[in-house]
Design an enzyme around this catalytic site. Structure first.
Site, short mmCIF file in Angstrom:
data_model
loop_
_atom_site.label_atom_id
_atom_site.label_comp_id
_atom_site.label_asym_id
_atom_site.label_seq_id
_atom_site.Cartn_x
_atom_site.Cartn_y
_atom_site.Cartn_z
N PRO A 9 150.32 24.36 22.99
CA PRO A 9 151.77 24.53 23.04
C PRO A 9 152.23 25.70 23.91
O PRO A 9 151.59 26.74 23.96
CB PRO A 9 152.15 24.77 21.58
CG PRO A 9 150.89 25.18 20.90
CD PRO A 9 149.78 24.50 21.64
N ASN A 10 153.33 25.45 24.59
CA ASN A 10 154.04 26.43 25.44
C ASN A 10 153.34 26.69 26.77
O ASN A 10 153.89 27.37 27.64
CB ASN A 10 154.27 27.77 24.69
CG ASN A 10 155.07 27.57 23.43
OD1 ASN A 10 156.17 27.01 23.48
ND2 ASN A 10 154.54 27.98 22.30
N ARG A 17 156.76 31.78 31.77
CA ARG A 17 156.70 32.30 30.41
C ARG A 17 155.97 33.65 30.39
O ARG A 17 154.81 33.73 30.78
CB ARG A 17 155.92 31.29 29.57
CG ARG A 17 155.50 31.77 28.24
CD ARG A 17 154.42 30.89 27.64
NE ARG A 17 154.12 31.37 26.31
CZ ARG A 17 152.97 31.19 25.68
NH1 ARG A 17 152.02 30.48 26.24
NH2 ARG A 17 152.80 31.67 24.49
N TYR A 22 150.86 36.31 31.04
CA TYR A 22 150.18 35.06 31.41
C TYR A 22 150.16 34.78 32.92
O TYR A 22 149.54 33.80 33.34
CB TYR A 22 150.82 33.88 30.66
CG TYR A 22 150.73 34.02 29.16
CD1 TYR A 22 149.49 34.06 28.53
CD2 TYR A 22 151.87 34.13 28.38
CE1 TYR A 22 149.38 34.21 27.16
CE2 TYR A 22 151.78 34.27 27.00
CZ TYR A 22 150.54 34.32 26.40
OH TYR A 22 150.44 34.47 25.03
N ASN A 71 142.39 25.39 25.77
CA ASN A 71 143.19 26.56 25.42
C ASN A 71 144.15 26.09 24.35
O ASN A 71 145.18 25.49 24.66
CB ASN A 71 143.95 27.11 26.63
CG ASN A 71 144.72 28.38 26.27
OD1 ASN A 71 144.90 28.69 25.09
ND2 ASN A 71 145.20 29.09 27.28
N ALA A 74 148.80 28.86 20.64
CA ALA A 74 149.10 29.39 19.31
C ALA A 74 148.31 28.68 18.21
O ALA A 74 148.04 29.28 17.15
CB ALA A 74 150.60 29.28 19.04
N HIS A 77 145.16 30.15 16.31
CA HIS A 77 145.24 31.07 15.18
C HIS A 77 145.67 30.39 13.89
O HIS A 77 145.79 31.05 12.86
CB HIS A 77 146.21 32.21 15.54
CG HIS A 77 146.08 32.69 16.95
ND1 HIS A 77 144.92 33.27 17.43
CD2 HIS A 77 146.93 32.62 18.02
CE1 HIS A 77 145.08 33.56 18.71
NE2 HIS A 77 146.29 33.18 19.10
N ASP A 84 138.49 21.03 13.17
CA ASP A 84 137.75 19.92 12.56
C ASP A 84 137.57 18.77 13.55
O ASP A 84 136.54 18.09 13.53
CB ASP A 84 138.46 19.42 11.30
CG ASP A 84 138.30 20.36 10.11
OD1 ASP A 84 137.53 21.33 10.22
OD2 ASP A 84 138.94 20.11 9.07
N GLU A 95 136.26 27.40 24.68
CA GLU A 95 137.61 27.90 24.35
C GLU A 95 138.04 28.88 25.43
O GLU A 95 137.28 29.80 25.75
CB GLU A 95 137.54 28.59 22.98
CG GLU A 95 138.85 29.18 22.51
CD GLU A 95 138.70 29.93 21.18
OE1 GLU A 95 137.61 29.85 20.54
OE2 GLU A 95 139.67 30.60 20.79
N HIS A 97 141.23 31.44 26.88
CA HIS A 97 142.54 32.10 26.75
C HIS A 97 142.79 32.91 28.01
O HIS A 97 141.88 33.61 28.49
CB HIS A 97 142.58 33.02 25.53
CG HIS A 97 142.35 32.29 24.26
ND1 HIS A 97 143.31 31.52 23.67
CD2 HIS A 97 141.23 32.16 23.51
CE1 HIS A 97 142.80 30.96 22.60
NE2 HIS A 97 141.54 31.32 22.47
N SER A 99 144.96 35.47 28.22
CA SER A 99 145.02 36.88 27.82
C SER A 99 143.82 37.22 26.93
O SER A 99 143.14 36.32 26.42
CB SER A 99 146.32 37.15 27.06
OG SER A 99 146.33 36.42 25.83
N ARG A 104 145.23 42.06 21.41
CA ARG A 104 146.66 41.85 21.22
C ARG A 104 147.01 42.00 19.73
O ARG A 104 146.28 42.66 18.99
CB ARG A 104 147.05 40.47 21.79
CG ARG A 104 146.83 40.41 23.32
CD ARG A 104 147.33 39.11 23.90
NE ARG A 104 148.76 38.97 23.71
CZ ARG A 104 149.43 37.82 23.89
NH1 ARG A 104 148.76 36.73 24.30
NH2 ARG A 104 150.72 37.75 23.71
N ARG A 108 146.59 37.39 16.43
CA ARG A 108 145.95 36.63 17.51
C ARG A 108 144.44 36.87 17.56
O ARG A 108 143.73 36.25 18.34
CB ARG A 108 146.53 37.02 18.88
CG ARG A 108 147.97 36.62 19.07
CD ARG A 108 148.43 36.91 20.49
NE ARG A 108 149.87 37.02 20.51
CZ ARG A 108 150.72 35.99 20.60
NH1 ARG A 108 150.26 34.77 20.72
NH2 ARG A 108 152.02 36.19 20.60
C1 DQA Z 1 146.85 32.16 24.66
C2 DQA Z 1 146.86 33.26 23.59
C3 DQA Z 1 147.56 32.78 22.33
O1 DQA Z 1 147.59 33.81 21.35
C4 DQA Z 1 149.00 32.40 22.64
O2 DQA Z 1 149.62 31.87 21.48
C5 DQA Z 1 149.13 31.48 23.79
C6 DQA Z 1 148.25 31.64 24.95
C7 DQA Z 1 146.25 32.65 25.99
O3 DQA Z 1 145.93 31.79 26.82
O4 DQA Z 1 146.13 33.85 26.21
O5 DQA Z 1 150.03 30.64 23.85
O6 DQA Z 1 146.03 31.09 24.19
#
Ligand code: DQA
Length: 142
Positions: A9-10, A17, A22, A71, A74, A77, A84, A95, A97, A99, A104, A108
């Site tokens: 998401p996002n 953003r 990011y 990735n 959110a 977390h 699962d 995985e 990320h 950041s 942080r 997170r």
């Molecule tokens: C993220 C880190 C997450 O905590 C955050 O909610 C994101 C992006 C990252 O790529 O750094 O949306 O996954």
């Protein structure tokens, strides 16, 4: 060899953003870099983004792939369901990320995904996705 790259998401808003965290590269550009590198390394890559936890679970169940790069944003977390799903399909997962989640906010710093991932890359910006593609080829080649 096929890799599936899931963005949570996002992440559709990347480039606009919170650019100090990011960066300024859009998701479209990131996906292009991923597919170009995958092709160079002799792999196929499919990219998928969703803001919905259920759609991400369905993609992990339903799409064909040898290795998942995810990735979860959110959902990292919060989502036992995505954890699962990765465990259920039994294929390697990396995985990613953008950041460094470990330096942080406290909420997170825990990942539900890390325990079922082959490895985690974080804090290296967009380059992290490309490192994951290179790692994918090494993992799949044994
Ligand atoms: C993220 C880190 C997450 O905590 C955050 O909610 C994101 C992006 C990252 O790529 O750094 O949306 O996954």
């Amino acid at each position: 060899m096929k890799i599936l790259v899931i963005h949570g998401p996002n992440l559709n808003l990347l480039g606009r953003r919170e650019t100090t965290i990011y960066g300024a590269v859009s998701l479209g550009e990131i996906n292009q870099r991923i597919t170009t590198l995958a092709t160079e390394l002799g792999m196929d890559a499919e990219t998928f983004q969703s803001n919905s936890e259920g759609d991400i679970v369905d993609a992990i169940h339903g799409k064909s792939f040898d290795l998942l790069i995810i990735n979860p944003a959110a959902y990292t977390h919060t989502s036992v369901a995505i954890r699962d799903a990765i465990a259920a399909v039994g294929r390697p997962a990396i995985e990613v990320h953008i950041s460094n989640i470990h330096k942080r906010e406290e909420f997170r710093q825990h990942s539900f995904i890390a325990g079922v991932a082959t490895g985690q890359i974080c804090g290296l910006g967009v380059e992290g996705y490309l490192l994951a593609v290179r790692a994918a080829r090494n993992i799949l080649q044994g």
